[in-house]
Structure formats: C-alpha cells, structure tokens
Design a protein around this motif. Structure first.
Motif, PDB file in Angstrom:
ATOM      1  N   MET A   1      67.125 -73.433  -7.780  1.00  0.00           N
ATOM      2  CA  MET A   1      66.286 -74.523  -8.318  1.00  0.00           C
ATOM      3  C   MET A   1      66.913 -75.078  -9.609  1.00  0.00           C
ATOM      4  N   SER A   2      66.719 -76.345  -9.871  1.00  0.00           N
ATOM      5  CA  SER A   2      67.305 -76.936 -11.072  1.00  0.00           C
ATOM      6  C   SER A   2      66.576 -76.412 -12.315  1.00  0.00           C
ATOM      7  N   PRO A   3      67.226 -76.502 -13.515  1.00  0.00           N
ATOM      8  CA  PRO A   3      66.531 -76.046 -14.728  1.00  0.00           C
ATOM      9  C   PRO A   3      65.200 -76.768 -14.921  1.00  0.00           C
ATOM     10  N   THR A   4      65.145 -78.070 -14.566  1.00  0.00           N
ATOM     11  CA  THR A   4      63.903 -78.817 -14.748  1.00  0.00           C
ATOM     12  C   THR A   4      62.838 -78.255 -13.816  1.00  0.00           C
ATOM     13  N   GLY A   5      63.235 -77.994 -12.553  1.00  0.00           N
ATOM     14  CA  GLY A   5      62.308 -77.431 -11.574  1.00  0.00           C
ATOM     15  C   GLY A   5      61.787 -76.093 -12.064  1.00  0.00           C
ATOM     16  N   ASP A   6      62.667 -75.240 -12.600  1.00  0.00           N
ATOM     17  CA  ASP A   6      62.268 -73.928 -13.117  1.00  0.00           C
ATOM     18  C   ASP A   6      61.228 -74.082 -14.206  1.00  0.00           C
ATOM     19  N   LEU A   7      61.490 -75.020 -15.127  1.00  0.00           N
ATOM     20  CA  LEU A   7      60.581 -75.194 -16.254  1.00  0.00           C
ATOM     21  C   LEU A   7      59.212 -75.624 -15.755  1.00  0.00           C
ATOM     22  N   VAL A   8      59.206 -76.614 -14.833  1.00  0.00           N
ATOM     23  CA  VAL A   8      57.927 -77.119 -14.340  1.00  0.00           C
ATOM     24  C   VAL A   8      57.162 -76.003 -13.641  1.00  0.00           C
ATOM     25  N   SER A   9      57.864 -75.195 -12.817  1.00  0.00           N
ATOM     26  CA  SER A   9      57.108 -74.142 -12.127  1.00  0.00           C
ATOM     27  C   SER A   9      56.631 -73.075 -13.113  1.00  0.00           C
ATOM     28  N   ASN A  10      57.400 -72.806 -14.162  1.00  0.00           N
ATOM     29  CA  ASN A  10      56.910 -71.840 -15.160  1.00  0.00           C
ATOM     30  C   ASN A  10      55.704 -72.379 -15.916  1.00  0.00           C
ATOM     31  N   LEU A  11      55.769 -73.685 -16.239  1.00  0.00           N
ATOM     32  CA  LEU A  11      54.664 -74.272 -17.010  1.00  0.00           C
ATOM     33  C   LEU A  11      53.355 -74.256 -16.229  1.00  0.00           C
ATOM     34  N   THR A  12      53.484 -74.402 -14.900  1.00  0.00           N
ATOM     35  CA  THR A  12      52.262 -74.481 -14.086  1.00  0.00           C
ATOM     36  C   THR A  12      51.920 -73.121 -13.466  1.00  0.00           C
ATOM     37  N   ASN A  13      52.715 -72.095 -13.801  1.00  0.00           N
ATOM     38  CA  ASN A  13      52.468 -70.770 -13.246  1.00  0.00           C
ATOM     39  C   ASN A  13      51.230 -70.139 -13.900  1.00  0.00           C
ATOM     40  N   GLU A  14      50.307 -69.718 -13.053  1.00  0.00           N
ATOM     41  CA  GLU A  14      49.057 -69.087 -13.519  1.00  0.00           C
ATOM     42  C   GLU A  14      49.321 -67.964 -14.534  1.00  0.00           C
ATOM     43  N   LEU A  15      50.435 -67.225 -14.296  1.00  0.00           N
ATOM     44  CA  LEU A  15      50.748 -66.061 -15.128  1.00  0.00           C
ATOM     45  C   LEU A  15      50.844 -66.393 -16.607  1.00  0.00           C
ATOM     46  N   TYR A  16      51.457 -67.552 -16.894  1.00  0.00           N
ATOM     47  CA  TYR A  16      51.720 -67.880 -18.302  1.00  0.00           C
ATOM     48  C   TYR A  16      50.538 -68.543 -19.004  1.00  0.00           C
ATOM     49  N   PHE A  18      49.516 -71.680 -19.573  1.00  0.00           N
ATOM     50  CA  PHE A  18      49.712 -72.783 -20.527  1.00  0.00           C
ATOM     51  C   PHE A  18      48.541 -73.744 -20.408  1.00  0.00           C
ATOM     52  N   SER A  19      48.110 -74.302 -21.544  1.00  0.00           N
ATOM     53  CA  SER A  19      47.043 -75.299 -21.473  1.00  0.00           C
ATOM     54  C   SER A  19      47.634 -76.595 -20.923  1.00  0.00           C
ATOM     55  N   LEU A  20      46.751 -77.477 -20.434  1.00  0.00           N
ATOM     56  CA  LEU A  20      47.220 -78.752 -19.893  1.00  0.00           C
ATOM     57  C   LEU A  20      47.954 -79.535 -20.986  1.00  0.00           C
ATOM     58  N   GLY A  25      52.819 -81.874 -23.163  1.00  0.00           N
ATOM     59  CA  GLY A  25      53.721 -81.930 -24.327  1.00  0.00           C
ATOM     60  C   GLY A  25      55.139 -81.556 -23.940  1.00  0.00           C
ATOM     61  N   ASN A  26      55.265 -80.471 -23.167  1.00  0.00           N
ATOM     62  CA  ASN A  26      56.602 -79.997 -22.792  1.00  0.00           C
ATOM     63  C   ASN A  26      57.306 -80.945 -21.845  1.00  0.00           C
ATOM     64  N   ILE A  27      56.545 -81.519 -20.905  1.00  0.00           N
ATOM     65  CA  ILE A  27      57.183 -82.422 -19.939  1.00  0.00           C
ATOM     66  C   ILE A  27      57.654 -83.695 -20.643  1.00  0.00           C
ATOM     67  N   SER A  28      56.799 -84.248 -21.530  1.00  0.00           N
ATOM     68  CA  SER A  28      57.248 -85.486 -22.187  1.00  0.00           C
ATOM     69  C   SER A  28      58.415 -85.204 -23.127  1.00  0.00           C
ATOM     70  N   GLU A  29      58.415 -84.041 -23.782  1.00  0.00           N
ATOM     71  CA  GLU A  29      59.540 -83.650 -24.651  1.00  0.00           C
ATOM     72  C   GLU A  29      60.824 -83.536 -23.820  1.00  0.00           C
ATOM     73  N   LEU A  30      60.673 -82.892 -22.651  1.00  0.00           N
ATOM     74  CA  LEU A  30      61.844 -82.680 -21.789  1.00  0.00           C
ATOM     75  C   LEU A  30      62.418 -84.023 -21.343  1.00  0.00           C
ATOM     76  N   LEU A  31      61.521 -84.945 -20.967  1.00  0.00           N
ATOM     77  CA  LEU A  31      62.004 -86.232 -20.469  1.00  0.00           C
ATOM     78  C   LEU A  31      62.614 -87.067 -21.589  1.00  0.00           C
ATOM     79  N   LEU A  32      61.941 -87.103 -22.752  1.00  0.00           N
ATOM     80  CA  LEU A  32      62.442 -87.943 -23.842  1.00  0.00           C
ATOM     81  C   LEU A  32      63.702 -87.335 -24.463  1.00  0.00           C
TER      82      LEU A  32
END
Ligand code: HEM
Length: 231
Positions: A1-16, A18-20, A25-32
């Motif tokens: 999986m690409s680094p971006t894909g990894d990050l997105v799946s970690n951010l949305t992973n129940e285990l961690y 993360f708040s919405l 915040g992380n996705i917009s930071e990553l894109l910008l």
C-alpha cells in the motif's frame, strides 16, 4: 500500500481512536504540505525548462550521462547529477512554493540590526522577495540553474533562498520532497522534451496558500527517440 494509503487506514483504524477533527487535520496537512508543494514546484520547473531549451538540454545531458536504460536512479546517482539538483534549487528560488513563513519571538525583547523588537513580535519572512534580491542573485528574474553549481564559482549566500524554512521548525518533509522531485524530473526529462504552448503567454504566480500559476500552463510532452544503446 502507498504511504498515503497507510496513513489513511491508520487514521480511520478503530484501534487508534483518532477524533474526526484529527483525521480532517491530518488529511488536509498531508495534501497541502505533502502534495501541493511538490506538484506545484514540478509544474514551475517544467514550465521554466520548456522556455529554456539550453537549460533543458544541459539537464538532459546531466541525467543521461549517469542514468543508462529505464532504471530509477539510486541516491548515489542523483548525487552525481548536479544540474538536476540545481534546476530544483533555482525553481524554488524563483517560485518558492511556500511564499511566506513567520516566527513569533516569544521569550525576550531583541535588537536586530540596531532595531528594537519587543517580545511577542511576529516576524514574517517573504521568501519570494528575499530570493529575488539582485544583490544576492544578479538577474533575479532569469532562470539560471548554473548559479548553484559547485564548479569554482562563488555560490550565492545560502540564506538568500531558504524555501524549506530553517531551524527546528523547518520543513520535516524536505528530504522526501527533494527525492520525489529529483526522481520525477530525471524520469520525465529522459523520456520527453518539454515544449511550451505558444498560446499561453507569460505565466504569473498567485498565492493560493501555495504559489500557483495564474492560468493553465498546457505543456507539450514530446516523446524522445531512444538511442541505439537504449533500445
Ligand atoms: C517543494 C516542497 C516543499 C517545500 C518548498 C516546503 C516548504 C515548507 C516550509 C517553508 C515550511 C515551514 C518551515 C518553517 O517554518 O521554517 C514547511 C513545513 C512543513 N512541511 Fe514542507 N515543504 C515541502 C514539501 C513537504 C512535504 C513533501 C511534506 C510531507 C511529506 C512536508 C511536510 C511539512 C510539515 C509537516 C511542516 C510543518 C513542520 C513544523 O511545523 O514543525 N513538506 N514546509
């Protein structure tokens, strides 16, 4: 999986958990920070090269001298391509994709260059203005990658152009960004000659969080003929 894909799946992973808000915040930071910066810098580099066939040929020679066949250059090979690095440095000098930066002097009053600044003063650095100073960069409006070559010439003051910022809060993605741009540009220039669209005219830059062109650039990618040694 690409680094971006990894990050997105970690951010949305129940285990961690993360708040919405953290996810947004992380996705917009990553894109910008991670995408708009490098993509716009590549666009400016290709635009500048399309208008300067001599520089483009120098880059092509620099890359093909080192890189044979269709391979991806290694880090060592990239280090042997000084003109490739110089093209990216000069592009970021002319079009610093993050055009401004600021610092808050929180702790103490300071005196800089004989001027007094009370604590909590915000300093704003305009990269664009600084890197167009003709005392540091003669003919600042001219695309001259040669000014960055270490070939016995006096090189510009390293603080004349600091597109990634400086110090502990400097860009953390700098090495990734440079690597991505060096690899992409080496590959593109090997495969294509880049020509401007004559109907587009002089492209100007606009600040839209990052420095973007004021119109569609419409570059033409003309496939190069393979030499017999590369067939
Ligand atoms: C052409 C490419 C890029 C340029 C010119 C650039 C420029 C900058 C600048 C000027 C800053 C502020 C530095 C300071 O305040 O001193 C910054 C911060 C940052 N950049 Fe980049 N950047 C680029 C690419 C990237 C990439 C690819 C990533 C991520 C993979 C990234 C991630 C970040 C982050 C997370 C920060 C905030 C650092 C902090 O606040 O401690 N950047 N960047």
């Amino acid at each position: 999986m690409s680094p971006t894909g990894d990050l997105v799946s970690n951010l949305t992973n129940e285990l961690y958990r993360f708040s919405l808000e953290d996810v947004y915040g992380n996705i917009s930071e990553l894109l910008l920070a991670g995408v708009d910066t490098t993509s716009n810098t590549m666009l400016w580099a290709l635009y500048l090269l399309s208008r300067d066939p001599e520089a483009q040929e120098a880059l092509y020679q620099d890359v093909t001298r080192v890189l044979k066949g269709d391979g991806i250059p290694t880090a060592q090979e990239v280090n042997s391509m000084p003109y490739l690095k110089a093209v990216i440095k000069e592009t970021l000098r002319m079009y610093p994709v993050v055009p401004m930066n600021s610092r808050l002097i929180a702790e103490n009053d300071v005196v800089i260059g004989g001027h007094f600044f009370p604590k909590k003063t915000t300093f704003t650095l305009c990269h664009y203005a600084i890197s167009h100073d003709k005392k540091v960069f003669p003919e600042p409006q001219k695309f001259k990658p040669d000014r960055w070559l270490r070939d016995g010439r006096t090189r510009p003051n390293p603080f004349g152009s600091i597109p990634f910022g400086y110090g502990v809060r400097g860009c953390v993605g700098r090495r990734i960004a440079e690597l991505e741009m060096h690899l992409a540009l080496a590959r593109l220039i090997k495969l294509f000659e880049i020509r401007p669209d004559p109907t587009v005219g002089e492209v100007r830059s606009l600040t839209r969080a990052v420095l973007v062109p004021d119109r569609q650039v419409n570059l033409h990618f003309v496939e190069r003929q393979k030499t017999s040694s590369e067939q």
